[in-house]
Design a protein around this motif. Structure first.
Motif, PDB file in Angstrom:
ATOM      1  N   ALA A  43       1.075  -1.359   0.055  1.00 34.15           N
ATOM      2  CA  ALA A  43       0.024  -0.081   0.030  1.00 34.15           C
ATOM      3  C   ALA A  43       1.090   1.449  -0.153  1.00 34.15           C
ATOM      4  CB  ALA A  43      -0.443  -0.261   0.871  1.00 34.15           C
ATOM      5  N   SER A  44       1.907   1.342   0.550  1.00 27.44           N
ATOM      6  CA  SER A  44       3.006   2.383   0.670  1.00 27.44           C
ATOM      7  C   SER A  44       3.856   2.652  -0.007  1.00 27.44           C
ATOM      8  CB  SER A  44       3.944   2.206   1.786  1.00 27.44           C
ATOM      9  OG  SER A  44       4.977   1.597   1.741  1.00 27.44           O
ATOM     10  N   LYS A  45       3.627   2.229  -1.743  1.00 29.74           N
ATOM     11  CA  LYS A  45       5.140   1.334  -2.615  1.00 29.74           C
ATOM     12  C   LYS A  45       4.508   2.770  -3.909  1.00 29.74           C
ATOM     13  CE  LYS A  45       8.000  -0.164  -0.315  1.00 29.74           C
ATOM     14  NZ  LYS A  45       8.466   0.194   0.462  1.00 29.74           N
ATOM     15  N   ARG A  46       3.655   3.882  -3.753  1.00 26.89           N
ATOM     16  CA  ARG A  46       3.946   4.704  -4.875  1.00 26.89           C
ATOM     17  C   ARG A  46       3.488   5.967  -4.119  1.00 26.89           C
ATOM     18  NH1 ARG A  46      -2.979   4.737  -5.525  1.00 26.89           N
ATOM     19  NH2 ARG A  46      -3.392   3.848  -3.715  1.00 26.89           N
ATOM     20  N   LEU A  47       3.191   7.069  -5.395  1.00 23.74           N
ATOM     21  CA  LEU A  47       3.180   8.603  -4.693  1.00 23.74           C
ATOM     22  C   LEU A  47       1.316   8.753  -4.168  1.00 23.74           C
ATOM     23  CD1 LEU A  47       3.820  10.302  -7.487  1.00 23.74           C
ATOM     24  CD2 LEU A  47       5.163  10.072  -5.087  1.00 23.74           C
ATOM     25  N   GLN A  48       1.873   9.040  -2.821  1.00 25.17           N
ATOM     26  CA  GLN A  48       0.818   8.569  -1.999  1.00 25.17           C
ATOM     27  C   GLN A  48       0.236   9.239  -0.625  1.00 25.17           C
ATOM     28  OE1 GLN A  48      -2.121   6.634  -0.969  1.00 25.17           O
ATOM     29  NE2 GLN A  48      -1.604   4.580  -1.654  1.00 25.17           N
TER      30      GLN A  48
END
Length: 145
Positions: free
Chosen positions: A70-75
């Motif tokens: 869930a954390s592996k993108r621009l967020q």
């Protein structure tokens, strides 16, 4: 290699949480990092705690993988919590999920206002974690144990 039955029985409750469990399961202090979609700045020293009340069998070790995914993108930090909660509801087949994230944002610590001690805490509650104050109290106690 075949594991002896006594070894399997010894660890089976730790390996897989089954539908007969009514208690809260909490996996806390899972380290992650991400990048802010507004500033493309690092969000670091992030720690995720995920709690759920199981209804079906679910391997708790998958929670760390869900958090990483869930954390592996621009967020945004709050969207990470919502994404984790949504995936957990589906994967663990329960609507009772809580996600708490603590993090430091370099857009606050390294640029602009430059407040390096500031941290952001977000919560995402689903199901009984959202509506039942006794479950919320039990979660708070578990988080501070």
């Amino acid at each position: 290699m075949k594991l002896p039955r006594c070894l399997i029985n010894l660890y089976k409750d730790d390996l897989c949480v089954g539908a007969d469990k009514k208690d809260i399961v909490l996996v806390r202090d899972i380290p992650i990092f991400s990048y802010c979609e507004h500033h493309i700045a690092l969000m670091y020293d992030m720690s995720v705690s995920v709690a759920y009340i199981p209804k079906a069998k679910f391997w708790s070790k998958q929670i760390a993988r869900i958090c990483d995914m869930a954390s592996k993108r621009l967020q945004l930090q709050e969207r990470i919590g919502s994404d984790i909660a949504e995936i957990m509801c589906e994967a663990a087949e329960t609507e009772d999920v809580a996600v708490i994230i603590h993090g430091t944002h370099s857009c606050m610590s390294a640029r602009g206002i430059k407040k390096d001690a500031a941290s952001t805490v977000t919560t995402t509650f689903r199901g009984r974690f959202e509506t039942d104050s006794s479950i919320q109290s039990q979660l708070t106690m578990m988080l501070h144990a």
